[in-house]
Scaffold this motif. Structure first.
Motif, PDB file in Angstrom:
ATOM      1  N   ALA A 282      61.732  35.091  62.413  1.00  0.00           N
ATOM      2  CA  ALA A 282      61.891  34.082  63.463  1.00  0.00           C
ATOM      3  C   ALA A 282      61.155  34.478  64.735  1.00  0.00           C
ATOM      4  CB  ALA A 282      63.376  33.888  63.771  1.00  0.00           C
ATOM      5  N   PHE A 283      60.847  33.448  65.504  1.00  0.00           N
ATOM      6  CA  PHE A 283      60.295  33.592  66.854  1.00  0.00           C
ATOM      7  C   PHE A 283      61.333  33.008  67.807  1.00  0.00           C
ATOM      8  CE2 PHE A 283      57.438  31.481  70.163  1.00  0.00           C
ATOM      9  CZ  PHE A 283      57.312  32.623  70.934  1.00  0.00           C
ATOM     10  N   LEU A 284      61.884  33.842  68.677  1.00  0.00           N
ATOM     11  CA  LEU A 284      62.898  33.436  69.650  1.00  0.00           C
ATOM     12  C   LEU A 284      62.240  33.304  71.016  1.00  0.00           C
ATOM     13  CD1 LEU A 284      65.940  33.017  70.409  1.00  0.00           C
ATOM     14  CD2 LEU A 284      66.046  35.506  70.744  1.00  0.00           C
TER      15      LEU A 284
ATOM     16  N   CYS B 169      54.413  28.658  63.640  1.00  0.00           N
ATOM     17  CA  CYS B 169      55.605  29.043  62.877  1.00  0.00           C
ATOM     18  C   CYS B 169      55.692  28.273  61.564  1.00  0.00           C
ATOM     19  CB  CYS B 169      56.869  28.806  63.710  1.00  0.00           C
ATOM     20  SG  CYS B 169      57.111  30.011  65.036  1.00  0.00           S
ATOM     21  N   GLN B 170      55.379  26.987  61.614  1.00  0.00           N
ATOM     22  CA  GLN B 170      55.420  26.170  60.396  1.00  0.00           C
ATOM     23  C   GLN B 170      54.370  26.655  59.394  1.00  0.00           C
ATOM     24  OE1 GLN B 170      54.595  21.971  60.974  1.00  0.00           O
ATOM     25  NE2 GLN B 170      55.935  21.422  59.291  1.00  0.00           N
TER      26      GLN B 170
ATOM     27  N   LEU C 136      60.867  30.788  61.316  1.00  0.00           N
ATOM     28  CA  LEU C 136      61.774  29.933  62.083  1.00  0.00           C
ATOM     29  C   LEU C 136      61.446  30.026  63.572  1.00  0.00           C
ATOM     30  CD1 LEU C 136      65.229  30.773  60.436  1.00  0.00           C
ATOM     31  CD2 LEU C 136      63.689  28.875  59.891  1.00  0.00           C
ATOM     32  N   MET C 137      61.311  28.880  64.220  1.00  0.00           N
ATOM     33  CA  MET C 137      61.168  28.860  65.673  1.00  0.00           C
ATOM     34  C   MET C 137      62.526  28.487  66.268  1.00  0.00           C
ATOM     35  SD  MET C 137      58.511  26.795  68.082  1.00  0.00           S
ATOM     36  CE  MET C 137      58.595  26.886  69.873  1.00  0.00           C
TER      37      MET C 137
ATOM     38  N   ASP D 242      63.170  24.778  64.698  1.00  0.00           N
ATOM     39  CA  ASP D 242      64.041  24.974  63.540  1.00  0.00           C
ATOM     40  C   ASP D 242      65.481  25.206  63.964  1.00  0.00           C
ATOM     41  OD1 ASP D 242      61.999  25.131  61.255  1.00  0.00           O
ATOM     42  OD2 ASP D 242      61.207  26.569  62.707  1.00  0.00           O
ATOM     43  N   GLY D 243      65.671  25.756  65.154  1.00  0.00           N
ATOM     44  CA  GLY D 243      67.011  25.982  65.664  1.00  0.00           C
ATOM     45  C   GLY D 243      67.007  26.074  67.171  1.00  0.00           C
ATOM     46  N   ILE D 244      68.168  25.803  67.769  1.00  0.00           N
ATOM     47  CA  ILE D 244      68.321  25.971  69.216  1.00  0.00           C
ATOM     48  C   ILE D 244      69.648  26.678  69.486  1.00  0.00           C
ATOM     49  CG2 ILE D 244      66.921  23.976  69.890  1.00  0.00           C
ATOM     50  CD1 ILE D 244      69.591  22.501  70.452  1.00  0.00           C
TER      51      ILE D 244
END
Length: 401
Positions: free
Chosen positions: A187-189, A214-215, A220-221, A247-249
């Motif tokens: 992931a990239f946070l 990321c895609q 996951l971003m 992808d997430g927050i």
């Protein structure tokens, strides 16, 4: 003259904060009062947690009603409030599932655990090889894992060793992300705007470029929207300025209406379904009191048009600040009502905050040179005008001194 409240806190509390010398006892709307009856405009909003203003009457009503009915039962049982809260926030943000916690740091830790387990069970990364990428100057919380990604020496000093698998890249340059990704990257946070890092706004299109990278690499971003989310920057989520759905927050702060610690990690089903009973949890996370207040906070955000207010009033506030011409001011930057005023390093931003305190304005500097202005989103143009005029006077006095 000493203050007994301050003396007691210093005597019995660990010295992990350096508060301004004021003792607050009451709040209403954008205002707070000290123990001597002096009124202040709150330009901090508890780092954006008090977006709704202090003691919003609708939130206080919901809090009292739920507190008189049911407070904490743990996730060992279902309640009538949690499902409604999760449904509301998922439908509002466009995500399929949410996992409730309490503080922002807990929610970030949840996101990191989800990303790592997703990397192993879905992406196929070899055991214990998953990597997380974050950005220089980030602030995602204070846990051992999170400060392991920090580039601020003080946040790390004395707290090592830190977990492996953490990478840090420069902020605002998507090509650096592309170079840092490996087959083991989970992931990239990233913060859409760096908050504690000095209210730093990345170039337009940065988040969109990162999302595409990321895609491409099946990474996951995850956007940390704890401080920037829920209307603060002029949109529901700050990442929406770049037109993306990460992808997430991670949400927190204002999610609790300035009353309770409430946080969430939100993502799509593929990511959330890596969790099974016993993998992760929190005694207080998702409690009915927090769920009721969180639901009401979201309803108020929409009905009182917080995002629209922040967009309009943020532009107005920046125009007022930019009209203050002084060699002490290097830059005004931000989005919506998350604004940073960078002060020439030859002058103390902390001293300016002390001068503002004496004039009835509460805020604090970050990174020694940036004064933050992040008031409750219910602030008015007249109140902004008053703050800007006072700041101009304080800046003029500082110049003469």
């Amino acid at each position: 003259m000493t203050n007994p409240c301050i003396d007691r806190e210093l005597s019995y509390g660990a010295c992990n904060y350096d508060p301004l010398p004021v003792v607050l006892v009451r709040g209403e709307g954008v205002y707070v009062w000290d123990d001597a009856g002096n009124r202040y405009i709150d330009m901090m909003s508890a780092y954006s947690a008090v977006s709704h203003g202090h003691c919003h009457p609708k939130l206080v009503k919901v809090l009292c009603e739920q507190a008189a009915a049911l407070n904490i039962v743990s996730r060992a049982f279902y309640t009538d409030k949690l499902g409604l809260f999760l449904q509301r926030v998922c439908e509002l943000t466009g995500y399929e599932k949410a996992l409730p916690m309490n503080t922002g740091a807990e929610a970030v830790e949840t996101a990191l655990k989800a990303a790592r387990k997703w990397a192993y069970t879905v992406k196929g990364v070899p055991k214990d090889q998953a990597e997380i990428i974050a950005c220089a100057g980030n602030f995602h919380g204070r846990t051992i894992t999170i400060v392991g990604m920090s580039t601020v020496p003080q946040y790390k000093a004395g707290f090592g060793p830190f977990p492996p698998g953490l990478k840090v890249i420069p902020y605002g340059d998507a090509s650096e992300l592309d170079k840092a990704i490996t087959p083991n990257t989970a992931a990239f946070l990233v913060e859409p705007i760096k908050g504690e890092g000095g209210i730093v706004v990345p170039p337009a299109g940065y988040l969109k470029a990162c999302a595409e990278i990321c895609q491409k690499h099946r990474v996951l971003m995850i956007c940390d929207e704890i401080q920037t989310g829920l209307g603060r920057t002029g949109k529901l989520l700050a990442c929406q300025h770049d037109g993306i759905q990460p992808d997430g927050i991670v949400l927190g702060k204002a999610l609790g209406g300035g009353i309770l610690p409430v946080s969430l990690f939100l993502s799509r089903r593929e990511v959330m379904d890596v969790f099974t009973p016993g993998d992760h949890g929190s005694t207080f996370g998702g409690n009915p009191l927090a769920a009721a207040v969180g639901s009401a906070a979201l309803d108020i955000l929409v009905s009182e048009k917080f995002s629209e207010r922040a967009a309009k009033l943020g532009d107005y506030f920046q125009s007022q600040l930019k009209a203050i011409h002084s060699p002490l001011i290097k830059e005004v930057r931000g989005k919506g009502l998350l604004i940073g005023l960078e002060i020439d390093e030859r002058y103390s931003a902390h001293d300016l905050c002390l001068k503002l305190l004496k004039r009835g304005i509460l805020t604090k500097e970050t990174h020694q040179t940036v004064i933050r202005f992040a008031p409750p989103l219910i602030i008015t143009e007249e109140q902004i005008q008053s703050v800007a005029a006072t700041l101009a006077d304080v800046i003029a006095e500082a110049e003469q001194a």
